[in-house]
Write an enzyme that holds these catalytic residues in place. Structure first.
Site, PDB file in Angstrom:
ATOM      1  CB  CYS A  13      -0.913   0.009   1.228  1.00  0.00           C
ATOM      2  SG  CYS A  13      -0.014   0.196   2.801  1.00  0.00           S
ATOM      3  CB  CYS A  99       0.981   4.953   7.409  1.00  0.00           C
ATOM      4  SG  CYS A  99      -0.412   5.102   6.259  1.00  0.00           S
ATOM      5  CD  GLU A 129      -2.950   1.500  12.601  1.00  0.00           C
ATOM      6  OE1 GLU A 129      -4.109   1.968  12.642  1.00  0.00           O
ATOM      7  OE2 GLU A 129      -2.549   0.762  11.672  1.00  0.00           O
ATOM      8  CB  CYS A 191      -6.143   3.191   5.253  1.00  0.00           C
ATOM      9  SG  CYS A 191      -5.436   1.664   4.649  1.00  0.00           S
ATOM     10  CB  SER A 265       3.370  -5.296   5.007  1.00  0.00           C
ATOM     11  OG  SER A 265       2.691  -6.418   5.541  1.00  0.00           O
TER      12      SER A 265
END
Length: 284
Positions: A13, A99, A129, A191, A265
């Site tokens: 991504c 990100c 995260e 996202c 990833s």
């Protein structure tokens, strides 16, 4: 006849590619060993590739051993605010590869926490995260996994999500919050790359005989892709790379369709290798 179909949206991504590119560029610019705070992304193949390019992961407990001015890269998952302050106190050169979608969530929880809202995060409390996001509201967030709420819900809430969550979990949580809170600010921070990959695998898994999901076993978004595919295709496997691919199922099967997808990833070269092995085996 045997067909191999790659999902429309698979692999790196924007945020992951940005983090990897930033790290490589920084190392080339400095021409010396640099570090990432933990694995840059959740993919062992990429981590090994970075090591070959003098970019090494280092744990937070070890960073005090670095020298003044050494470069440390904040990985794509982001980190708590206090971690940034700690690295600055050590006089390290910080390169932030968080990100941008994650940075946006961090800013939201910081802003609305300061405005008196209780922060609710949909996600895995152990995931880096989520740990990072929580660290921007003084580690006071309420964290729910899979959208199942407890009984003690605050009346004034700001809700966000881990970027790699399932939309159905978000919808489940918000439907509950909307009747249990007096004031609700809901930011769907899953996202776009996650949504696209989940929709693609959902469509593909319905129409194939076998699904191969490629990505790190500790990758949240890859795990979600596997879960979605597995619900729709009974023959679904999750592999990190081609070395884990058992092609025996291709030898005896005729007239099958094989679907392939990969987490955000997972690098292109890993996907290509799996496809090439499948094509070779299926054409024998």
């Amino acid at each position: 006849m045997k067909n191999i179909i790659l999902a429309d949206n698979a692999g790196f991504c924007f945020g992951v590619k940005r983090a990897v590119d930033t790290s490589i560029e920084e190392q080339l610019k400095q021409n010396k060993q640099i570090y990432t705070l933990g694995p840059l992304i959740h993919n062992n193949d990429v981590v090994e590739f970075l090591k070959e390019n003098k970019i090494y992961p280092i744990d937070i407990t070890e960073v005090n051993k670095l020298k003044n001015g050494d470069t440390i890269i904040i990985r794509s998952h982001g980190v708590p605010e206090k971690t940034i302050k700690y690295l600055n106190d050590l006089n390290l050169n910080i390169v932030d590869a968080t990100c941008p979608f994650v940075t946006n969530i961090q800013k939201k929880v910081q802003k609305y926490s300061n405005l008196g809202y209780e922060i609710i995060i949909l996600g895995d409390k152990e995931h880096p995260e989520v740990v990072g996001i929580n660290g921007w509201c003084n580690d006071n967030a309420i964290i729910y996994k899979d959208g199942n709420l407890g009984s003690d819900i605050p009346k004034k809430v700001c809700a966000v999500s881990q970027t790699t969550e399932k939309n159905k979990n978000w919808e489940k949580m918000i439907s509950q919050l909307s009747v249990k809170t007096k004031e609700l600010l809901a930011f769907n921070t899953i996202c776009s790359a996650t949504e696209e990959r989940q929709k693609s695998v959902e469509e593909l898994a319905k129409n194939v005989d076998l699904m191969i999901v490629i990505g790190g076993k500790n990758s949240s978004n890859t795990t979600k892709l596997f879960q979605i595919a597995n619900e729709l295709c009974s023959k679904t496997i999750h592999i990190e790379n081609a070395s884990e691919l058992n092609t025996s199922f291709l030898d005896s099967a005729n007239n099958i369709k094989v679907g392939i997808t990969a987490g955000a990833s997972t690098p292109d070269w890993v996907i290509r290798e799996v496809i090439e092995i499948c094509e070779s085996q299926m054409n024998n």
